[in-house]
Design an enzyme around this catalytic site. Structure first.
Site, PDB file in Angstrom:
ATOM      1  N   LYS A 194      46.934  43.341  37.849  1.00  0.00           N
ATOM      2  CA  LYS A 194      46.607  42.054  37.506  1.00  0.00           C
ATOM      3  C   LYS A 194      45.122  41.796  36.692  1.00  0.00           C
ATOM      4  O   LYS A 194      44.457  42.566  37.308  1.00  0.00           O
ATOM      5  CB  LYS A 194      47.133  41.077  38.162  1.00  0.00           C
ATOM      6  CG  LYS A 194      46.195  40.871  39.576  1.00  0.00           C
ATOM      7  CD  LYS A 194      46.150  39.778  40.367  1.00  0.00           C
ATOM      8  CE  LYS A 194      45.579  38.556  39.458  1.00  0.00           C
ATOM      9  NZ  LYS A 194      44.552  38.036  40.446  1.00  0.00           N
ATOM     10  N   HIS A 226      50.037  41.709  44.440  1.00  0.00           N
ATOM     11  CA  HIS A 226      49.749  42.377  45.884  1.00  0.00           C
ATOM     12  C   HIS A 226      50.474  41.540  46.859  1.00  0.00           C
ATOM     13  O   HIS A 226      50.810  41.919  48.001  1.00  0.00           O
ATOM     14  CB  HIS A 226      48.361  42.844  46.300  1.00  0.00           C
ATOM     15  CG  HIS A 226      47.396  41.874  46.351  1.00  0.00           C
ATOM     16  ND1 HIS A 226      46.856  41.091  45.379  1.00  0.00           N
ATOM     17  CD2 HIS A 226      46.998  41.247  47.471  1.00  0.00           C
ATOM     18  CE1 HIS A 226      45.820  40.163  45.894  1.00  0.00           C
ATOM     19  NE2 HIS A 226      46.069  40.279  47.290  1.00  0.00           N
ATOM     20  N   LYS A 238      52.707  41.755  50.942  1.00  0.00           N
ATOM     21  CA  LYS A 238      52.417  41.138  52.282  1.00  0.00           C
ATOM     22  C   LYS A 238      53.468  41.163  53.157  1.00  0.00           C
ATOM     23  O   LYS A 238      54.765  40.408  52.617  1.00  0.00           O
ATOM     24  CB  LYS A 238      51.795  39.770  52.181  1.00  0.00           C
ATOM     25  CG  LYS A 238      50.412  39.865  51.313  1.00  0.00           C
ATOM     26  CD  LYS A 238      49.426  38.610  51.236  1.00  0.00           C
ATOM     27  CE  LYS A 238      48.221  38.996  50.634  1.00  0.00           C
ATOM     28  NZ  LYS A 238      47.307  39.101  50.952  1.00  0.00           N
ATOM     29  N   HIS A 287      50.199  35.208  41.868  1.00  0.00           N
ATOM     30  CA  HIS A 287      50.800  35.001  43.385  1.00  0.00           C
ATOM     31  C   HIS A 287      51.546  33.828  43.863  1.00  0.00           C
ATOM     32  O   HIS A 287      52.562  33.807  44.423  1.00  0.00           O
ATOM     33  CB  HIS A 287      49.229  35.021  44.331  1.00  0.00           C
ATOM     34  CG  HIS A 287      48.639  36.118  44.067  1.00  0.00           C
ATOM     35  ND1 HIS A 287      48.931  37.251  43.663  1.00  0.00           N
ATOM     36  CD2 HIS A 287      47.074  36.228  44.010  1.00  0.00           C
ATOM     37  CE1 HIS A 287      48.020  38.203  43.216  1.00  0.00           C
ATOM     38  NE2 HIS A 287      46.659  37.568  43.389  1.00  0.00           N
ATOM     39  N   LYS A 304      39.055  28.361  45.755  1.00  0.00           N
ATOM     40  CA  LYS A 304      38.106  29.152  46.385  1.00  0.00           C
ATOM     41  C   LYS A 304      37.187  28.013  47.251  1.00  0.00           C
ATOM     42  O   LYS A 304      37.434  27.070  46.912  1.00  0.00           O
ATOM     43  CB  LYS A 304      37.295  29.890  45.385  1.00  0.00           C
ATOM     44  CG  LYS A 304      38.022  30.884  44.572  1.00  0.00           C
ATOM     45  CD  LYS A 304      37.391  32.213  44.581  1.00  0.00           C
ATOM     46  CE  LYS A 304      38.169  33.091  43.774  1.00  0.00           C
ATOM     47  NZ  LYS A 304      38.749  34.326  44.563  1.00  0.00           N
TER      48      LYS A 304
HETATM   49  P1  NDP Z   1      35.867  46.904  38.410  1.00  0.00           P
HETATM   50  O1  NDP Z   1      35.094  45.798  37.551  1.00  0.00           O
HETATM   51  O2  NDP Z   1      35.039  47.479  39.489  1.00  0.00           O
HETATM   52  O3  NDP Z   1      36.429  48.100  37.310  1.00  0.00           O
HETATM   53  C1  NDP Z   1      37.075  49.543  37.511  1.00  0.00           C
HETATM   54  C2  NDP Z   1      36.607  50.624  36.861  1.00  0.00           C
HETATM   55  O4  NDP Z   1      36.747  50.320  35.481  1.00  0.00           O
HETATM   56  C3  NDP Z   1      34.762  50.737  37.090  1.00  0.00           C
HETATM   57  O5  NDP Z   1      34.559  51.155  37.803  1.00  0.00           O
HETATM   58  C4  NDP Z   1      34.463  51.465  35.501  1.00  0.00           C
HETATM   59  O6  NDP Z   1      34.772  52.714  35.554  1.00  0.00           O
HETATM   60  C5  NDP Z   1      35.482  50.782  34.757  1.00  0.00           C
HETATM   61  N1  NDP Z   1      35.111  49.687  33.823  1.00  0.00           N
HETATM   62  C6  NDP Z   1      34.456  48.342  34.524  1.00  0.00           C
HETATM   63  N2  NDP Z   1      34.070  47.567  33.253  1.00  0.00           N
HETATM   64  C7  NDP Z   1      34.668  48.169  32.218  1.00  0.00           C
HETATM   65  C8  NDP Z   1      34.718  47.763  31.100  1.00  0.00           C
HETATM   66  N3  NDP Z   1      34.246  46.683  30.425  1.00  0.00           N
HETATM   67  N4  NDP Z   1      35.649  48.801  30.072  1.00  0.00           N
HETATM   68  C9  NDP Z   1      36.109  49.799  30.331  1.00  0.00           C
HETATM   69  N5  NDP Z   1      35.898  50.265  31.652  1.00  0.00           N
HETATM   70  C10 NDP Z   1      35.228  49.364  32.477  1.00  0.00           C
HETATM   71  O7  NDP Z   1      37.355  46.379  38.575  1.00  0.00           O
HETATM   72  P2  NDP Z   1      38.059  46.327  39.948  1.00  0.00           P
HETATM   73  O8  NDP Z   1      37.956  47.437  40.775  1.00  0.00           O
HETATM   74  O9  NDP Z   1      37.639  45.172  40.861  1.00  0.00           O
HETATM   75  O10 NDP Z   1      39.458  45.661  39.415  1.00  0.00           O
HETATM   76  C11 NDP Z   1      40.322  46.910  38.797  1.00  0.00           C
HETATM   77  C12 NDP Z   1      41.595  45.837  38.389  1.00  0.00           C
HETATM   78  O11 NDP Z   1      42.232  45.233  39.504  1.00  0.00           O
HETATM   79  C13 NDP Z   1      41.273  44.672  37.639  1.00  0.00           C
HETATM   80  O12 NDP Z   1      42.322  44.591  36.826  1.00  0.00           O
HETATM   81  C14 NDP Z   1      41.210  43.438  38.660  1.00  0.00           C
HETATM   82  O13 NDP Z   1      41.738  42.233  37.895  1.00  0.00           O
HETATM   83  C15 NDP Z   1      42.297  44.091  39.621  1.00  0.00           C
HETATM   84  N6  NDP Z   1      42.248  43.530  40.940  1.00  0.00           N
HETATM   85  C16 NDP Z   1      41.132  43.634  41.740  1.00  0.00           C
HETATM   86  C17 NDP Z   1      40.708  43.043  42.696  1.00  0.00           C
HETATM   87  C18 NDP Z   1      39.640  43.349  43.385  1.00  0.00           C
HETATM   88  O14 NDP Z   1      39.552  42.782  44.698  1.00  0.00           O
HETATM   89  N7  NDP Z   1      38.780  43.984  43.006  1.00  0.00           N
HETATM   90  C19 NDP Z   1      42.036  42.355  43.384  1.00  0.00           C
HETATM   91  C20 NDP Z   1      42.967  42.174  42.694  1.00  0.00           C
HETATM   92  C21 NDP Z   1      43.270  42.931  41.581  1.00  0.00           C
HETATM   93  P3  NDP Z   1      33.973  53.506  34.413  1.00  0.00           P
HETATM   94  O15 NDP Z   1      32.756  53.112  34.219  1.00  0.00           O
HETATM   95  O16 NDP Z   1      33.775  54.950  35.328  1.00  0.00           O
HETATM   96  O17 NDP Z   1      34.826  53.920  33.831  1.00  0.00           O
HETATM   97  C1  BG6 Z   2      43.194  38.623  43.808  1.00  0.00           C
HETATM   98  C2  BG6 Z   2      42.303  37.630  42.862  1.00  0.00           C
HETATM   99  O1  BG6 Z   2      44.502  38.656  42.875  1.00  0.00           O
HETATM  100  O2  BG6 Z   2      43.669  37.847  44.924  1.00  0.00           O
HETATM  101  C3  BG6 Z   2      41.084  37.340  43.938  1.00  0.00           C
HETATM  102  O3  BG6 Z   2      41.782  38.169  41.961  1.00  0.00           O
HETATM  103  C4  BG6 Z   2      41.535  36.768  45.313  1.00  0.00           C
HETATM  104  O4  BG6 Z   2      40.326  36.113  43.275  1.00  0.00           O
HETATM  105  C5  BG6 Z   2      42.632  37.769  46.056  1.00  0.00           C
HETATM  106  O5  BG6 Z   2      40.251  36.682  46.092  1.00  0.00           O
HETATM  107  C6  BG6 Z   2      43.144  37.133  47.076  1.00  0.00           C
HETATM  108  O6  BG6 Z   2      43.993  38.450  47.912  1.00  0.00           O
HETATM  109  P1  BG6 Z   2      44.008  38.189  49.431  1.00  0.00           P
HETATM  110  O7  BG6 Z   2      44.964  39.178  49.648  1.00  0.00           O
HETATM  111  O8  BG6 Z   2      42.660  38.324  49.939  1.00  0.00           O
HETATM  112  O9  BG6 Z   2      44.827  36.764  49.565  1.00  0.00           O
END
Ligand code: NDP
Ligand code: BG6
Length: 491
Positions: free
Chosen positions: A149, A179, A183, A241, A340
């Site tokens: 997402k 996700h 749960k 969610h 939040k």
């Molecule tokens: P990150 O910002 O950590 O990005 C993941 C990887 O993508 C980076 O390590 C980088 O790897 C690559 N990346 C980052 N920015 C860009 C860009 N602008 N263009 C292309 N590649 C890029 O993301 P998250 O791991 O936090 O999240 C990944 C996905 O999961 C998203 O869609 C997010 O919405 C979703 N998500 C995340 C949650 C969280 O808690 N983190 C919770 C729920 C969903 P590299 O540079 O090696 O290519």
């Molecule tokens: C993610 C949102 O989908 O869910 C975050 O991008 C949020 O902003 C998170 O904090 C909450 O997940 P959980 O499982 O910790 O309630």
């Protein structure tokens, strides 16, 4: 075999690698399981293995076991390349073929797209162009793709993304993740509703006065300010969610446990939600947190957080009052809220029942303290169910008091339950789409949320309420429920 795009990212480290490790721990992966990371950074295999091992040490619910990791680590590798570069995907295809040669059989690939949404489409297109999306199509071990997402930012972009998906994949190959569906209490909703005969006869407008769904977070935007500014609470939490929780709570009984039967019912329910009244006094409230106290500490307001525009019109809290236009729910308000920096982290679904006719126990005063019956599904923390009942206080005088009857999963079954991502990664591997979202479901949800976003975009900061960090939210959200004679629960 699992291939993660965005393998150096936050989600991979905190959730995906620990999920894979715990599946290995539970003997749920094949002996010759392979994990492949993909990303733009050039990361040698050894370094990626070290990153994965560190992620398990820091984030797994179980400690790193050297035997299990010793079997998984040699099968962990990394391919570097751009998400929009076809040659990089050809190299990935070659890498996967070499793995298949090594194990001497065809291996089902599960591609997990864990990157920012801006590169979802290029990755999908290159999975198509390189032939990886079509790998073993139509067979039980066909390639599958999990998409993180947010799925689009409004109806139009979600439709465009669904179009890209359809151009390279068949729907049964696609796993749009939410996700919250992984749960435990959320999975249990179906069991509670349809495996217990006491609930269904009451589950309607004749007995229920309102339903409240709360997804409250204590934390602020943390280091994700850049993402959150573009998203806001409605896109980040409500569209996905809380709407999923609503759909599972209110849908009709599916004809079977087949994923399509359940998804059909969810879509029907989402389509029955009436258009919302927008603007002052309407069905929606939005707000931003201002400085306050959380966990005994002073915390800044949203506009003072790092990476946030001081004039930002992004909401950190949203509440909705929804009406469902069908036989079961006509006239029952569904209240949804998320935010939040609220008083504490808690997610729950509360079903509020109508009060009985007030002919008995109606005497005013302290003798009869009575509450409406409320059944609540506690999603987190401390997962469980509780029911508020009115009871007689033991003694010679007839006096009453509401009491809470509780069931806690941890007390009955122990506390080391799998994380949502473990269940979801496993389900995607074995091809069970029940806990994933179908394309038309996400569009039905966007159809409800997009007009709200449009009205907020047009209003800018006009109509943006505030709430102190550490509180239960803004006044405008209170008004949303008091207008109907209700009040938010303090979970
Ligand atoms: P990150 O910002 O950590 O990005 C993941 C990887 O993508 C980076 O390590 C980088 O790897 C690559 N990346 C980052 N920015 C860009 C860009 N602008 N263009 C292309 N590649 C890029 O993301 P998250 O791991 O936090 O999240 C990944 C996905 O999961 C998203 O869609 C997010 O919405 C979703 N998500 C995340 C949650 C969280 O808690 N983190 C919770 C729920 C969903 P590299 O540079 O090696 O290519
Ligand atoms: C993610 C949102 O989908 O869910 C975050 O991008 C949020 O902003 C998170 O904090 C909450 O997940 P959980 O499982 O910790 O309630």
């Amino acid at each position: 075999m699992v291939v993660i795009f965005g393998a150096s990212g936050d989600l991979t480290a905190r959730k995906l690698i620990p999920a894979v490790y715990n599946l290995a721990y539970d003997n749920l992966l094949p002996a010759d399981f392979f994990l492949v990371g993909f990303g733009r950074k050039a990361i040698p295999d050894d370094e990626f293995r070290k990153m994965a091992g560190d992620a398990i040490k820091e984030f797994s619910r179980r400690e790193l076991n050297q035997d299990i990791w010793g079997r998984l680590a040699p099968n962990t590798s990394y391919v570097a390349g751009g998400y929009d570069e076809k040659p990089a995907f050809d190299r990935l295809a070659q890498h996967l073929s070499e793995i298949e040669k090594k194990v001497g059989r065809e291996v089902q690939p599960l591609f997990y797209i864990s990157t920012p949404p801006s590169v979802f489409a290029p990755i999908l297109k290159n999975l198509g162009a390189s032939g990886l999306a079509a790998k073993y199509r139509g067979q039980a071990h066909q390639a599958k793709v999990v998409i993180e997402k947010p799925f689009g930012r409004d109806l139009e972009s979600a439709q465009a993304l669904n179009g890209t998906i359809r151009s390279v994949l068949d729907e049964p190959q696609v796993y749009r993740i939410d996700h919250y569906l992984g749960k435990e209490t959320v999975q249990d909703l179906l069991v509670q509703r349809f495996a217990n005969s006491i609930f269904e006869p009451l589950w309607n407008r004749n007995f229920i006065s309102s339903v409240q769904i709360t997804v409250a977070e204590e934390g602020g935007v943390g280091s994700r300010g850049g993402y959150y500014e573009q998203s806001g609470c409605l896109r980040d939490m409500i569209q996905n969610h809380t709407m999923q929780l609503l759909a599972l709570t209110a849908m009709e009984p599916p004809v079977s446990l087949d994923p399509e039967a359940i998804r059909d019912e969810k879509v029907k329910l989402l389509k029955a939600i009436q258009p919302l009244a927008l603007g002052p006094g309407g069905d929606v409230a939005r707000a931003q947190y201002v400085a306050g106290m959380t966990g005994g500490k002073s915390v800044p307001g949203y506009l003072q957080e790092e990476g946030i525009n001081p004039q930002s019109a992004t909401e950190t809290y949203a509440a909705l009052r929804l009406s469902i236009h069908n036989w079961r729910w006509q006239g029952v308000p569904f209240y949804l809220r998320s935010g939040k920096r609220l008083a504490r982290r808690v997610s729950e679904i509360a079903i509020n029942f109508k009060r009985p006719p007030g002919t008995l126990f109606a005497e005013k005063g302290a003798r009869f303290d009575l509450a409406a019956n409320t059944l609540s599904f506690q999603i987190q923390p401390d997962e469980g169910l509780s029911l508020i009942l009115n009871t007689k206080i033991p003694g010679l005088e007839t006096r009453t008091q509401p009491v809470k009857m509780s069931f806690r999963y941890a007390t009955t079954f122990g506390s080391n339950t799998p994380e949502a991502y473990e269940r979801l990664v496993l389900d995607a591997m074995i091809g069970d789409g029940t806990l994933f979202i179908r394309g038309d479901e996400t569009e039905a949800s966007w159809r409800i949320c997009t007009p709200i976003l449009q009205s907020w975009a047009a209003a800018g900061r006009n109509g943006m309420d505030t709430y102190p960090a550490g509180s239960w939210g803004p006044k405008s959200a209170e008004e949303l429920v008091t207008k109907n004679g209700h009040a938010w629960r303090q979970p």
